[in-house]
Write a protein that holds these residues in place. Structure first.
Motif, mmCIF file in Angstrom:
data_model
loop_
_atom_site.group_PDB
_atom_site.id
_atom_site.type_symbol
_atom_site.label_atom_id
_atom_site.label_comp_id
_atom_site.label_asym_id
_atom_site.label_seq_id
_atom_site.Cartn_x
_atom_site.Cartn_y
_atom_site.Cartn_z
ATOM 1 N N LYS A 42 30.793 -10.164 79.350
ATOM 2 C CA LYS A 42 31.008 -11.316 80.226
ATOM 3 C C LYS A 42 29.877 -11.486 81.224
ATOM 4 N N LYS A 43 29.258 -10.387 81.634
ATOM 5 C CA LYS A 43 28.137 -10.483 82.571
ATOM 6 C C LYS A 43 26.957 -11.229 81.953
ATOM 7 N N PHE A 45 27.236 -13.650 79.549
ATOM 8 C CA PHE A 45 27.604 -15.053 79.342
ATOM 9 C C PHE A 45 28.437 -15.588 80.502
ATOM 10 N N LYS A 46 28.144 -15.143 81.722
ATOM 11 C CA LYS A 46 28.991 -15.489 82.861
ATOM 12 C C LYS A 46 28.961 -16.976 83.185
ATOM 13 N N ASN A 47 27.886 -17.668 82.893
ATOM 14 C CA ASN A 47 27.786 -19.089 83.230
ATOM 15 C C ASN A 47 27.934 -20.001 82.015
ATOM 16 N N ASP A 48 28.335 -19.461 80.894
ATOM 17 C CA ASP A 48 28.458 -20.247 79.658
ATOM 18 C C ASP A 48 29.902 -20.705 79.489
ATOM 19 N N ALA A 49 30.086 -22.046 79.515
ATOM 20 C CA ALA A 49 31.442 -22.588 79.421
ATOM 21 C C ALA A 49 32.044 -22.404 78.041
#
Length: 537
Positions: A42-43, A45-49
């Motif tokens: 998650k770190k 792809f933290k900004n991937d909707a």
């Protein structure tokens, strides 16, 4: 997708390490903690909707999480072929077998439960991230440092249609599309032989574009194949978005205006070149296949030439070649005759030529240059405009602007006719990139003819011919089979001999199997209606 992972060896060149997440995590392995592994991903792809996670219990017992990028995967396939089989509770008869396979639970899931999912076991973080970015789904289990990487890619693709740039009257109507798997299937459909090879690579530091090299193992020259693979592996660039990127890196002389790599959208043309001993390069995301090596005579030939009658197709080939030369030299020849050698004009046309130029304020070389530049602008505008407007624009440009220029006295009527004929000649060339080369080369010829006359035109043509003679495409002379001369190869160059006469593959390609047609067929078919004892005339 196993096809790619089993073949790809990576780029052999030593490169500087990249600072991307994929490179820094290459040696990072996952832990046995499910929550810790999920948080690690998650770190990234933290900004991937479109990054999605779904938690569930394996057989209602073991905590598990699926990871995927929703914009790349087939969600219905994930639910039907992956989540549902893993969530089903196993019967009590299988409890004992579950304990026996606890040491290799992931392999047991692949073998016994995920019937329709193609996947493999992995452990490093870099493969996990790379798989997610290529449309795969990751299954993480609590207590397992390994994970399942399952193929769930869903790509939108257009239907197979006739190529817009290579239309034929007689021949197949299918063409390549952007998806490489579909393009390979079109080639295998026409080449159902075990010797047909498809060797994959990845090119592009960021895009990691899939590139396939297609050839016949028992025909292609080993030296040619090794050279093609070496040049592809030597490509160092961050992106490959089209086959044109590959073409610019593998051509012999990037400063030459002549194309040394042929491209095509037609599978039948690609297969025909494979059977001759050439190599086809497919790029994922591009509907064009690259053909190497390429010689000059390939650029005025079409696949339709082999489907028609010999005499007709040979005449059409000669017309195409003359049109190519016509578009290169006609404007320069007109300038030479009018400015330096008016005695070459026939007597019956002298009055028409002189009266047409009366009142024109520019020299003939300036007049021709202005019209050629205007024609190039009009042609480019027609291509870039929407299809509904492009046709109207060409009509307006040719009729209205041309007529207005003549009426205003800026150009003579005969100059408009010369430029129009020269432009039409360039349209007869089947290859777009070869036509562009000749369209641009006529400008220096026009300038030389305007200053020196016939001598300038001759010098310019000698420079062009000398450059073409010195040009090579993967070691093959560009003007083969004319220079160096090869009688057998000339049967399929400017003219097209009957198919039963084309007994050998092109000698310049040095194929392993040189025979294309058995010598016994060369005499032609027998006449079933011949009377018994009657001799052939």
């Amino acid at each position: 997708m196993n096809f790619w992972k089993s073949k790809w060896k990576g780029n052999k060149r030593n490169k500087e390490p990249s600072s991307s997440m994929l490179d820094t995590s290459q040696e990072t392995r996952l832990t046995t903690s499910l929550d810790e592994n999920v948080q690690t991903v998650k770190k990234v792809f933290k900004n991937d909707a479109d990054f999605s996670t779904r938690s569930f219990h394996l057989f209602n017992n073991i905590p598990a999480t699926s990871l995927f990028i929703s914009s790349l995967v087939d969600k219905e396939k994930i639910n039907r072929d992956i989540i549902q089989p893993l969530q089903e509770k196993r019967s009590s008869n299988n409890e004992e077998s579950a304990n026996s396979t606890k040491k290799d639970l992931l392999q047991s899931l692949l073998n016994d439960y995920l019937y329709f999912a193609d996947g493999e076991k992995k452990q490093d973080l870099s493969s996990l991230l790379d798989g997610l970015l290529h449309g795969k789904t990751v299954i993480l289990l609590d207590g397992e440092s390994q994970y399942l990487l399952l193929d769930t890619l869903k790509t939108e693709k257009r239907s197979i249609e006739q190529p817009e740039t290579e239309r034929v009257v007689r021949g197949p109507r299918d063409g390549f599309i952007e998806q490489m798997e579909s393009n390979i299937s079109l080639l295998r459909y026409r080449l159902p032989v075990p010797e047909f090879r498809v060797e994959p690579f990845e090119v592009g530091e960021k895009t990691k574009t899939k590139v396939s090299v297609c050839y016949l193992d028992n025909v292609v020259s080993d030296a040619l194949l090794e050279e093609v693979i070496k040049r592809i592996q030597d490509i160092s660039i961050d992106r490959i978005l089209d086959a044109g990127y590959i073409e610019q890196f593998i051509q012999d002389n990037p400063r030459s205006p002549f194309p040394q790599v042929q491209n095509t959208e037609r599978p039948d043309k690609a297969v025909g070149n494979i059977l001759e001993g050439r190599v086809i390069i497919l790029v994922d995301g591009s509907p064009f296949a690259l053909i190497v090596p390429a010689v000059f005579n390939q650029f005025y030939q079409t696949s339709e030439d082999y489907a028609g009658r010999t005499i007709i197709m040979s005449i059409i080939r000669v017309i195409r070649f003359l049109s190519l030369i016509f578009s290169l030299t006609f404007s320069s020849l007109y300038i030479t005759i009018v400015s330096f050698h008016p005695e070459m004009i026939p007597a019956q046309f002298v009055v028409a030529a002189s009266s047409g130029r009366a009142g024109v304020p520019f020299p003939v070389v300036v007049e021709v240059l202005l019209m050629e530049v205007a024609m190039e602008i009009l042609r480019e505008a027609t291509i870039r405009m929407p299809q509904q407007v492009g046709g109207a624009l060409s009509i307006v440009g040719v009729l209205v602007i041309g007529e207005a220029a003549v009426s205003a006295g800026f150009v003579s009527p005969i100059t408009v006719v010369i430029i129009a004929l020269s432009t039409i000649g360039s349209f007869a060339t089947p290859s777009y990139n070869a036509a562009i080369a000749f369209r641009l080369l006529k400008f220096p010829l026009i300038i030389l003819s305007g200053f020196i006359g016939l001598l300038g035109l001759a010098v310019g043509l000698m420079f062009i011919i000398n450059h073409m003679i010195s040009l090579r495409s993967f070691g093959v002379p560009y003007l083969s089979p004319v220079s160096p001369w090869n009688k057998q190869g000339f049967k399929d160059s400017l003219i097209r001999a009957p198919l039963r006469w084309l007994t050998e593959r092109p000698a310049e390609l040095q194929p392993k199997d040189k025979v294309r047609v058995e010598s016994g067929v060369e005499s032609g078919p027998t006449n079933p209606f011949k009377r018994k004892g009657e001799n052939d005339e």
